[in-house]
Design an enzyme around this catalytic site. Structure first.
Site, PDB file in Angstrom:
ATOM      1  N   ALA A  69       0.868  -1.175   0.000  1.00  0.00           N
ATOM      2  CA  ALA A  69       0.000   0.000   0.000  1.00  0.00           C
ATOM      3  C   ALA A  69       0.906   1.226   0.000  1.00  0.00           C
ATOM      4  O   ALA A  69       2.062   1.162   0.449  1.00  0.00           O
ATOM      5  CB  ALA A  69      -0.881  -0.010   1.239  1.00  0.00           C
ATOM      6  N   GLY A 112       0.632  -4.922   1.112  1.00  0.00           N
ATOM      7  CA  GLY A 112      -0.563  -4.964   0.280  1.00  0.00           C
ATOM      8  C   GLY A 112      -0.317  -5.619  -1.078  1.00  0.00           C
ATOM      9  O   GLY A 112      -1.261  -6.137  -1.691  1.00  0.00           O
ATOM     10  N   GLU A 115      -0.755  -9.179  -0.402  1.00  0.00           N
ATOM     11  CA  GLU A 115      -2.192  -9.396  -0.149  1.00  0.00           C
ATOM     12  C   GLU A 115      -2.993  -9.365  -1.450  1.00  0.00           C
ATOM     13  O   GLU A 115      -3.920 -10.158  -1.639  1.00  0.00           O
ATOM     14  CB  GLU A 115      -2.702  -8.347   0.834  1.00  0.00           C
ATOM     15  CG  GLU A 115      -2.086  -8.518   2.216  1.00  0.00           C
ATOM     16  CD  GLU A 115      -2.457  -7.404   3.163  1.00  0.00           C
ATOM     17  OE1 GLU A 115      -2.159  -6.228   2.869  1.00  0.00           O
ATOM     18  OE2 GLU A 115      -3.055  -7.692   4.219  1.00  0.00           O
ATOM     19  N   GLU A 135       4.364  -5.118   7.412  1.00  0.00           N
ATOM     20  CA  GLU A 135       3.599  -4.064   8.077  1.00  0.00           C
ATOM     21  C   GLU A 135       4.007  -3.837   9.533  1.00  0.00           C
ATOM     22  O   GLU A 135       3.934  -2.730  10.037  1.00  0.00           O
ATOM     23  CB  GLU A 135       2.093  -4.375   8.018  1.00  0.00           C
ATOM     24  CG  GLU A 135       1.473  -4.224   6.631  1.00  0.00           C
ATOM     25  CD  GLU A 135       1.534  -5.479   5.782  1.00  0.00           C
ATOM     26  OE1 GLU A 135       2.307  -6.407   6.100  1.00  0.00           O
ATOM     27  OE2 GLU A 135       0.797  -5.523   4.783  1.00  0.00           O
TER      28      GLU A 135
HETATM   29  C1  HXC Z   1       5.016   4.368  -1.169  1.00  0.00           C
HETATM   30  C2  HXC Z   1       6.906   3.400  -2.020  1.00  0.00           C
HETATM   31  C3  HXC Z   1       6.555   2.161  -1.440  1.00  0.00           C
HETATM   32  C4  HXC Z   1       5.325   2.080  -0.719  1.00  0.00           C
HETATM   33  C5  HXC Z   1       8.422   1.925  -2.470  1.00  0.00           C
HETATM   34  N1  HXC Z   1       8.073   3.193  -2.634  1.00  0.00           N
HETATM   35  N2  HXC Z   1       7.509   1.254  -1.755  1.00  0.00           N
HETATM   36  N3  HXC Z   1       6.150   4.478  -1.868  1.00  0.00           N
HETATM   37  N4  HXC Z   1       4.605   3.226  -0.609  1.00  0.00           N
HETATM   38  N5  HXC Z   1       4.885   0.954  -0.178  1.00  0.00           N
HETATM   39  C6  HXC Z   1       8.798   4.237  -3.358  1.00  0.00           C
HETATM   40  C7  HXC Z   1       9.987   4.732  -2.565  1.00  0.00           C
HETATM   41  O1  HXC Z   1       9.580   5.687  -1.625  1.00  0.00           O
HETATM   42  C8  HXC Z   1      10.834   5.322  -3.648  1.00  0.00           C
HETATM   43  O2  HXC Z   1      10.288   6.579  -4.015  1.00  0.00           O
HETATM   44  C9  HXC Z   1      10.586   4.389  -4.825  1.00  0.00           C
HETATM   45  O3  HXC Z   1       9.366   3.713  -4.538  1.00  0.00           O
HETATM   46  C10 HXC Z   1      11.676   3.361  -4.984  1.00  0.00           C
HETATM   47  O4  HXC Z   1      11.856   2.700  -3.744  1.00  0.00           O
HETATM   48  P1  HXC Z   1      13.282   2.553  -3.010  1.00  0.00           P
HETATM   49  O5  HXC Z   1      12.999   2.314  -1.588  1.00  0.00           O
HETATM   50  O6  HXC Z   1      14.158   3.698  -3.358  1.00  0.00           O
HETATM   51  O7  HXC Z   1      13.833   1.232  -3.727  1.00  0.00           O
HETATM   52  P2  HXC Z   1      14.798   0.127  -3.092  1.00  0.00           P
HETATM   53  O8  HXC Z   1      15.904   0.778  -2.297  1.00  0.00           O
HETATM   54  O9  HXC Z   1      15.151  -0.762  -4.220  1.00  0.00           O
HETATM   55  O10 HXC Z   1      13.912  -0.672  -2.043  1.00  0.00           O
HETATM   56  C11 HXC Z   1      12.777  -1.432  -2.493  1.00  0.00           C
HETATM   57  C12 HXC Z   1      11.895  -1.827  -1.277  1.00  0.00           C
HETATM   58  C13 HXC Z   1      11.554  -0.588  -0.468  1.00  0.00           C
HETATM   59  C14 HXC Z   1      12.668  -2.842  -0.406  1.00  0.00           C
HETATM   60  C15 HXC Z   1      10.662  -2.511  -1.847  1.00  0.00           C
HETATM   61  O11 HXC Z   1      11.020   0.407  -1.351  1.00  0.00           O
HETATM   62  C16 HXC Z   1      10.547  -0.827   0.597  1.00  0.00           C
HETATM   63  O12 HXC Z   1      10.876  -1.359   1.646  1.00  0.00           O
HETATM   64  N6  HXC Z   1       9.307  -0.405   0.361  1.00  0.00           N
HETATM   65  C17 HXC Z   1       8.252  -0.482   1.355  1.00  0.00           C
HETATM   66  C18 HXC Z   1       7.775  -1.865   1.511  1.00  0.00           C
HETATM   67  C19 HXC Z   1       6.658  -1.965   2.546  1.00  0.00           C
HETATM   68  O13 HXC Z   1       6.872  -1.664   3.722  1.00  0.00           O
HETATM   69  N7  HXC Z   1       5.485  -2.341   2.110  1.00  0.00           N
HETATM   70  C20 HXC Z   1       4.345  -2.493   2.982  1.00  0.00           C
HETATM   71  C21 HXC Z   1       3.614  -1.232   2.967  1.00  0.00           C
HETATM   72  S1  HXC Z   1       2.310  -1.250   4.179  1.00  0.00           S
HETATM   73  P3  HXC Z   1      11.198   7.910  -4.003  1.00  0.00           P
HETATM   74  O14 HXC Z   1      10.199   8.982  -4.350  1.00  0.00           O
HETATM   75  O15 HXC Z   1      11.789   8.014  -2.649  1.00  0.00           O
HETATM   76  O16 HXC Z   1      12.207   7.655  -5.068  1.00  0.00           O
HETATM   77  C22 HXC Z   1       1.086  -2.086   3.461  1.00  0.00           C
HETATM   78  C23 HXC Z   1      -0.146  -2.185   4.294  1.00  0.00           C
HETATM   79  C24 HXC Z   1      -1.175  -2.984   3.635  1.00  0.00           C
HETATM   80  O17 HXC Z   1       1.176  -2.554   2.398  1.00  0.00           O
HETATM   81  C25 HXC Z   1      -2.397  -2.920   4.435  1.00  0.00           C
HETATM   82  C26 HXC Z   1      -3.620  -2.995   3.635  1.00  0.00           C
HETATM   83  C27 HXC Z   1      -3.628  -2.242   2.397  1.00  0.00           C
END
Ligand code: HXC
Length: 261
Positions: A69, A112, A115, A135
């Site tokens: 998400a 997400g 999911e 999460e």
């Molecule tokens: C918003 C995101 C994002 C996310 C990545 N980006 N994941 N933006 N929401 N979930 C954006 C980053 O901010 C960045 O933007 C760009 O995508 C590239 O990501 P990087 O982090 O620079 O890439 P990398 O170093 O290769 O790392 C990849 C990654 C990391 C390991 C996937 O991005 C990451 O940990 N993302 C979050 C993963 C996460 O926690 N997902 C769960 C979310 S909570 P900029 O603008 O900075 O370049 C969830 C809740 C669900 O899903 C509940 C119900 C819906």
């Protein structure tokens, strides 16, 4: 129509197959409200389209299916806002699609994203796919089925470990545990999944829909009720032209041609 989507690329790579590619590559396909709405629109359109028999959902690049998400969209959201808008309730719309949905996961399927994949009927993974429910590291829990579907798919103990530690897991682990049906080399994944979708689409819509419906119903009810439900659908299919065609073709030693009638 492709032009109506900002964050999706929608195409028909083979007859009967609707390919839906998530296309927010700069955010690793982070699932914001706009993207989810478009997925719902595109899958509902494919469900209504008589020329489509199966749907393939994938990322537009090999880096990510979806990295979760959109954290930036959620960061400042309050409880009052989340509760009153019933934030993410519409994610479940995907599970109301009656045609098979096949997820082709290359790269990250986190939070997400994982999911969303689990809402599909079958998950296929590229060999470099990375799954996870991180999460817990954001101070929340999976909110779109992670705590419900992951235990059903991989077992309670394993799911609890994954959700409480937030650790990522590989395509190989996912396949070993039964989350993923098959692994393909990353660059061949989408083509291979489209081939499976084309095969399924070739079976005509009625038996395919009934099979999906019966499987999903069975997961909600007791075995006894599930078996009855299955038998009713099975009997019902004896009224279709596809049943006559399928069984006649077998006896005549030829390929069946299903019409979805
Ligand atoms: C918003 C995101 C994002 C996310 C990545 N980006 N994941 N933006 N929401 N979930 C954006 C980053 O901010 C960045 O933007 C760009 O995508 C590239 O990501 P990087 O982090 O620079 O890439 P990398 O170093 O290769 O790392 C990849 C990654 C990391 C390991 C996937 O991005 C990451 O940990 N993302 C979050 C993963 C996460 O926690 N997902 C769960 C979310 S909570 P900029 O603008 O900075 O370049 C969830 C809740 C669900 O899903 C509940 C119900 C819906």
């Amino acid at each position: 129509h492709p032009a109506q989507y900002e964050h999706l690329i929608v195409s028909v790579p083979q007859p009967g197959v609707q390919l839906i590619e998530l296309n927010r590559p700069k955010a690793l396909n982070a699932l914001n409200s706009a993207l989810i709405s478009e997925i719902n629109l595109a899958t509902a359109a494919a469900d209504r389209d008589g020329s489509i028999g199966a749907i393939v959902l994938t990322g537009s690049t090999s880096r990510a299916f979806a990295a979760g998400a959109d954290i930036k969209e959620m960061k400042d959201k309050t409880f009052a806002e989340a509760y009153s808008e019933d934030f993410i309730a519409n994610w479940n719309d995907l599970t109301r699609i009656r045609k098979p949905v096949l997820a082709a996961v290359n790269g990250y399927a986190l939070g997400g994203g994982c999911e969303l994949a689990m809402m599909a009927d079958i998950i296929y993974a590229g060999d470099k796919a990375v799954f996870g429910q991180p999460e817990i590291k954001l101070g929340v829990i999976p909110g779109a089925g992670g705590t419900q579907r992951l235990p059903k798919l991989v077992g309670k103990v394993r799911a609890t470990e994954l959700i409480l530690t937030g650790r990522n897991f590989s395509a190989v682990e996912a396949e070993k545990w039964g989350l993923v049906a098959r692994i393909f080399p990353a660059e061949q994944l989408v083509d291979e999944v489209v081939k499976v979708a084309q095969e399924i689409a070739g079976y005509g819509g009625l038996a395919v829909k009934a099979a999906k419906e019966s499987i999903n119903e069975g997961l909600l009810v007791s075995l006894d009720e599930g078996l009855k439900y299955e038998r009713k659908l099975f009997h019902g299919l004896f009224s279709t032209k596809d049943k006559v065609e399928g069984m006649t073709a077998f006896v005549e030693k030829r390929q069946a041609s299903f019409k979805g009638e």
